[in-house]
Scaffold this motif. Structure first.
Motif, mmCIF file in Angstrom:
data_model
loop_
_atom_site.group_PDB
_atom_site.id
_atom_site.type_symbol
_atom_site.label_atom_id
_atom_site.label_comp_id
_atom_site.label_asym_id
_atom_site.label_seq_id
_atom_site.Cartn_x
_atom_site.Cartn_y
_atom_site.Cartn_z
ATOM 1 N N GLU A 1 -5.065 -1.073 7.343
ATOM 2 C CA GLU A 1 -6.222 -1.535 8.120
ATOM 3 C C GLU A 1 -5.946 -1.475 9.622
ATOM 4 O O GLU A 1 -6.868 -1.256 10.418
ATOM 5 C CB GLU A 1 -6.584 -2.972 7.714
ATOM 6 C CG GLU A 1 -7.068 -3.119 6.288
ATOM 7 C CD GLU A 1 -8.433 -2.493 6.054
ATOM 8 O OE1 GLU A 1 -9.117 -2.143 7.039
ATOM 9 O OE2 GLU A 1 -8.809 -2.339 4.885
ATOM 10 N N LEU B 1 -5.063 0.085 -6.760
ATOM 11 C CA LEU B 1 -6.289 0.189 -5.969
ATOM 12 C C LEU B 1 -7.466 0.720 -6.770
ATOM 13 O O LEU B 1 -8.507 1.053 -6.197
ATOM 14 C CB LEU B 1 -6.052 1.095 -4.745
ATOM 15 C CG LEU B 1 -4.930 0.659 -3.805
ATOM 16 C CD1 LEU B 1 -4.867 1.569 -2.588
ATOM 17 C CD2 LEU B 1 -5.100 -0.790 -3.360
ATOM 18 N N LEU C 1 -1.253 -2.937 2.851
ATOM 19 C CA LEU C 1 -2.703 -2.858 3.042
ATOM 20 C C LEU C 1 -3.095 -3.288 4.458
ATOM 21 O O LEU C 1 -4.035 -2.746 5.044
ATOM 22 C CB LEU C 1 -3.423 -3.716 2.001
ATOM 23 C CG LEU C 1 -3.244 -3.293 0.540
ATOM 24 C CD1 LEU C 1 -4.054 -4.185 -0.392
ATOM 25 C CD2 LEU C 1 -3.649 -1.835 0.343
ATOM 26 N N SER D 1 -10.842 -3.968 -7.138
ATOM 27 C CA SER D 1 -10.540 -5.211 -6.416
ATOM 28 C C SER D 1 -10.255 -5.014 -4.933
ATOM 29 O O SER D 1 -10.072 -6.000 -4.221
ATOM 30 C CB SER D 1 -9.335 -5.951 -7.041
ATOM 31 O OG SER D 1 -9.562 -6.190 -8.401
ATOM 32 N N TRP D 2 -10.197 -3.814 -4.435
ATOM 33 C CA TRP D 2 -9.912 -3.600 -3.012
ATOM 34 C C TRP D 2 -10.767 -2.443 -2.509
ATOM 35 O O TRP D 2 -10.938 -1.438 -3.190
ATOM 36 C CB TRP D 2 -8.427 -3.298 -2.818
ATOM 37 C CG TRP D 2 -8.030 -3.083 -1.383
ATOM 38 C CD1 TRP D 2 -7.740 -4.034 -0.458
ATOM 39 C CD2 TRP D 2 -7.882 -1.820 -0.711
ATOM 40 N NE1 TRP D 2 -7.420 -3.455 0.740
ATOM 41 C CE2 TRP D 2 -7.505 -2.092 0.619
ATOM 42 C CE3 TRP D 2 -8.042 -0.493 -1.093
ATOM 43 C CZ2 TRP D 2 -7.264 -1.092 1.557
ATOM 44 C CZ3 TRP D 2 -7.816 0.510 -0.161
ATOM 45 C CH2 TRP D 2 -7.426 0.201 1.140
ATOM 46 N N ASN D 3 -11.295 -2.609 -1.304
ATOM 47 C CA ASN D 3 -12.200 -1.594 -0.776
ATOM 48 C C ASN D 3 -12.188 -1.680 0.733
ATOM 49 O O ASN D 3 -12.659 -2.666 1.305
ATOM 50 C CB ASN D 3 -13.618 -1.827 -1.316
ATOM 51 C CG ASN D 3 -14.532 -0.640 -1.075
ATOM 52 O OD1 ASN D 3 -14.315 0.151 -0.169
ATOM 53 N ND2 ASN D 3 -15.567 -0.528 -1.886
ATOM 54 N N SER D 4 -11.641 -0.676 1.399
ATOM 55 C CA SER D 4 -11.573 -0.682 2.857
ATOM 56 C C SER D 4 -12.679 0.191 3.450
ATOM 57 O O SER D 4 -12.824 1.356 3.071
ATOM 58 C CB SER D 4 -10.217 -0.161 3.334
ATOM 59 O OG SER D 4 -10.237 0.028 4.743
ATOM 60 N N ARG E 1 -13.587 2.963 -4.319
ATOM 61 C CA ARG E 1 -12.668 2.533 -3.265
ATOM 62 C C ARG E 1 -13.041 3.115 -1.908
ATOM 63 O O ARG E 1 -12.501 2.687 -0.895
ATOM 64 C CB ARG E 1 -11.226 2.947 -3.595
ATOM 65 C CG ARG E 1 -10.600 2.360 -4.841
ATOM 66 C CD ARG E 1 -10.848 0.896 -5.027
ATOM 67 N NE ARG E 1 -11.903 0.695 -6.006
ATOM 68 C CZ ARG E 1 -12.747 -0.297 -6.012
ATOM 69 N NH1 ARG E 1 -12.720 -1.213 -5.095
ATOM 70 N NH2 ARG E 1 -13.677 -0.400 -6.937
ATOM 71 N N ARG F 1 2.624 -5.618 -1.009
ATOM 72 C CA ARG F 1 1.283 -5.043 -1.112
ATOM 73 C C ARG F 1 0.406 -5.478 0.057
ATOM 74 O O ARG F 1 -0.279 -4.659 0.683
ATOM 75 C CB ARG F 1 0.638 -5.451 -2.436
ATOM 76 C CG ARG F 1 -0.771 -4.894 -2.628
ATOM 77 C CD ARG F 1 -1.382 -5.324 -3.947
ATOM 78 N NE ARG F 1 -1.763 -6.727 -3.945
ATOM 79 C CZ ARG F 1 -1.215 -7.657 -4.691
ATOM 80 N NH1 ARG F 1 -0.217 -7.358 -5.506
ATOM 81 N NH2 ARG F 1 -1.632 -8.912 -4.638
ATOM 82 N N GLU F 2 0.423 -6.771 0.368
ATOM 83 C CA GLU F 2 -0.399 -7.284 1.468
ATOM 84 C C GLU F 2 0.032 -6.678 2.797
ATOM 85 O O GLU F 2 -0.813 -6.380 3.656
ATOM 86 C CB GLU F 2 -0.318 -8.808 1.510
ATOM 87 C CG GLU F 2 -1.038 -9.466 0.338
ATOM 88 C CD GLU F 2 -0.924 -10.975 0.348
ATOM 89 O OE1 GLU F 2 -0.126 -11.508 1.177
ATOM 90 O OE2 GLU F 2 -1.603 -11.636 -0.461
#
Length: 580
Positions: free
Chosen positions: A415, A428, A411, A431-434, A458, A407-408
């Motif tokens: 990015e 998603l 993601l 807890s995650w927001n790009s 998100r 997952r890391e």
């Protein structure tokens, strides 16, 4: 009892659907809106676990785990049991009450499970929204000292700047009471002022009456029959003991005297319960680090900004929308309150023509833009990823089954612009927001406004290059009670103009569609449910249901749920006529 694991697959989905059906029968389908599915919990080691259901009942955070069966593989059993223990310990450490049921219990002993739900959660629970992911309110800290006039001027300026939380430090004695009294009166809003002791509450009231003698006000608990005055003075203990009497929006201005999250759980709950337009915290403290922590605690625990308000004040980019109509039919899909039946939904989603429409929409309207596609299942995400990869589009799928390292890595590649499209199942949703995300594709319908909002959040993080977020809603054929949420329903805007700002459209353009915004859940909240009717009339629920089936009693709203079941709601006038 043997150790248990959390297997995925159809039996797990069936178990969750069965639990929702039982929850509907105990509390009503409209109450499922307060249930959060796959709620993320981060443990001490940074691992993210998902609890099957989460809800907030007053001060209590409740996690519900549904197990689909006993383990059959010993090696798998040990690993999965260890994971289950880690998740349970993390939930307990973070203050959650955890309850577990097996599929066998749900299927063979539903009456027992209903009884346990009423015992564990309550017959009439105080269910609240958990606003995870929405933007926090703006706020700042101000010194009072010996200058009430300066503080009053700055509070006024804060409201002009759309800042809605203030910490007034070095606030003591006459200056504190005067500042609160004058500011409340100048705002001309309903207000709740809370102190620790009755003597302090009376002092706030005395100063208010001094400056605004003509404004009706009241000391909580002073009158046997409350007047419901515009201005109410109270203690924390008094408000907590009588909280059910108040609605979350009863007061536009909230004052908390000597708030301290670390010492008093009461303020914490009150702060999250009420939804004022302005909150003022008072403290005699002066230390800068302490004051900063207080402000952040207020912002964290207070209700979040609505997306419409956040866009209005520039906290998030503008939201534009494209609606794409499909030929998929959801009318046959069973529902349980806020959730489509997983097996039925899977059949509706896994259609090559629908997947092809999603690909063609991305190529036509979002090509080369950072995009998240929300899917119904791991299989759905994998099928979409395959057809995108066939077009040489850099993409990957992420779900709760994805390992932490994988997952890391995915993601990070997103990015670093090595991946353009992410297919998300549940990982998603929160807890995650790009800030790089430009497009959200709602490829899976959501009956829960909370779940839809989590997905929408998100893409709302701003960056210098992003002026707007494009949301693509895929519109399937459905029935009125099975209608999924969309951007326009979330913002309560009926007129649709393709790729236009939803909240600030070009009114010179004719709308392409007028969207039906009817929401049966909102209608049900104004009505009396069959559960409440049993209490009011003294007629047993089984008898009420027989009267409905025979045609002797006609519900004003009859909502389907589960496998061929219905739940009845009545307007007050219908109930009055029936009781007479």
């Amino acid at each position: 009892m043997a150790p248990v694991i959390l297997p995925t697959g159809k039996k797990k989905q069936m178990a969750e659907d069965l639990f929702l059906e039982i929850f509907c029968e105990v509390y009503g389908p409209e109450k499922t809106e307060f249930l959060y599915m796959d709620y993320p919990i981060t443990d001490l080691y940074g691992n993210i676990w998902h609890t099957d259901f989460a809800l907030q009942n007053g001060k209590r955070k409740i996690a519900i785990e549904i197990h689909s069966g006993y383990p059959s593989n010993v090696n798998h059993e040990i690993s999965s049991y260890q994971n289950s223990i880690n998740k349970y310990n993390s939930l307990t450490h973070q203050g959650w009450d955890v309850y577990r049921w097996f599929y066998q219990h749900l299927k063979e002993e539903p009456s027992r499970v209903k009884s346990e739900l009423r015992s564990y959660i309550g017959r009439h629970p105080q269910l609240m929204t958990m606003e995870r992911g929405l933007p926090k309110q703006r706020g700042r800290s101000l010194a009072l000292g010996n200058s009430p006039e300066t503080a009053l001027s700055r509070l006024k300026q804060m409201r002009r700047n759309s800042e809605s939380i203030a910490i007034l430090y070095d606030a003591q004695g006459d200056h504190k009471y005067k500042t609160v009294a004058v500011d409340i009166g100048m705002c001309e809003k309903s207000a709740l002022v809370i102190a620790h002791t009755l003597e302090q509450a009376r002092e706030f009231q005395k100063y208010f009456r001094k400056y605004w003698p003509e404004v009706e006000n009241e000391l909580h608990g002073e009158n046997e029959i409350p007047k419901k005055s515009k201005i109410l003075f109270a203690t924390f203990a008094g408000i907590l003991s009588d909280l059910n009497r108040f609605h979350t929006n009863d007061f536009e201005y909230l004052v908390l005297d000597e708030y301290s999250l670390n010492e008093y759980l009461s303020e914490d709950h009150i702060l999250s319960y009420f939804h004022p337009s302005f909150t003022l915290g008072l403290t005699s403290a002066k230390g800068s680090s302490h004051i900063h922590n207080m402000l952040e605690q207020y912002r964290e625990k207070s209700h979040r900004l609505s997306l419409s308000k956040a866009e209005e004040i520039g906290e998030i980019p503008s939201v534009k929308c494209l609606r794409v109509k499909t030929k998929s039919d959801l009318t046959f899909v069973r529902i349980n309150g806020m959730k489509y039946n997983a097996e039925d939904l899977e059949k509706a989603m896994l259609q090559s023509s629908r997947n092809k429409a999603i690909l063609e929409t991305w190529l036509s309207h979002a090509k080369n833009k950072k995009s998240i596609v929300f899917c119904s299942s791991i299989t759905h995400a994998q099928e979409l990823a395959i057809i995108f990869q066939e077009k040489s589009i850099p993409c990957a799928s992420v779900s709760s089954s994805t390992t932490k390292d994988t997952r890391e890595r995915i993601l990070s590649e997103y990015e670093q612009d090595e991946i353009d499209v992410l297919f998300a199942v549940d990982m998603l949703n929160s807890s995650w927001n790009s800030p790089k995300t430009e497009v959200l594709m709602m490829a899976c319908p959501r009956m829960s406004s909370r779940a839809y909002l989590q997905q929408l959040c998100r893409g709302i993080r701003k960056n210098a290059e992003k002026s707007h977020i494009l949301v693509i809603d895929f519109v399937d054929m459905t029935a009125p009670y099975k209608k999924p949420w969309s951007v326009h329903r979330i913002f309560n805007v009926a007129e649709y103009r393709a790729k236009d700002d939803v909240l600030n459209p070009d009114v010179d353009r004719e709308p392409e569609e007028i969207i039906d915004l009817y929401c049966w859940q909102e209608e049900a909240r104004k009505m009396i449910s069959q559960i409440e009717l049993e209490k009011l009339s003294g007629i047993r629920l089984q008898s009420i249901q027989k009267m409905i089936q025979s045609g002797r009693l006609k519900p004003d709203l009859y909502v389907p749920y589960g496998n061929g079941k219905h739940f009845a709601y009545f307007y007050e006038k219908t109930v009055r006529k029936m009781i007479k």
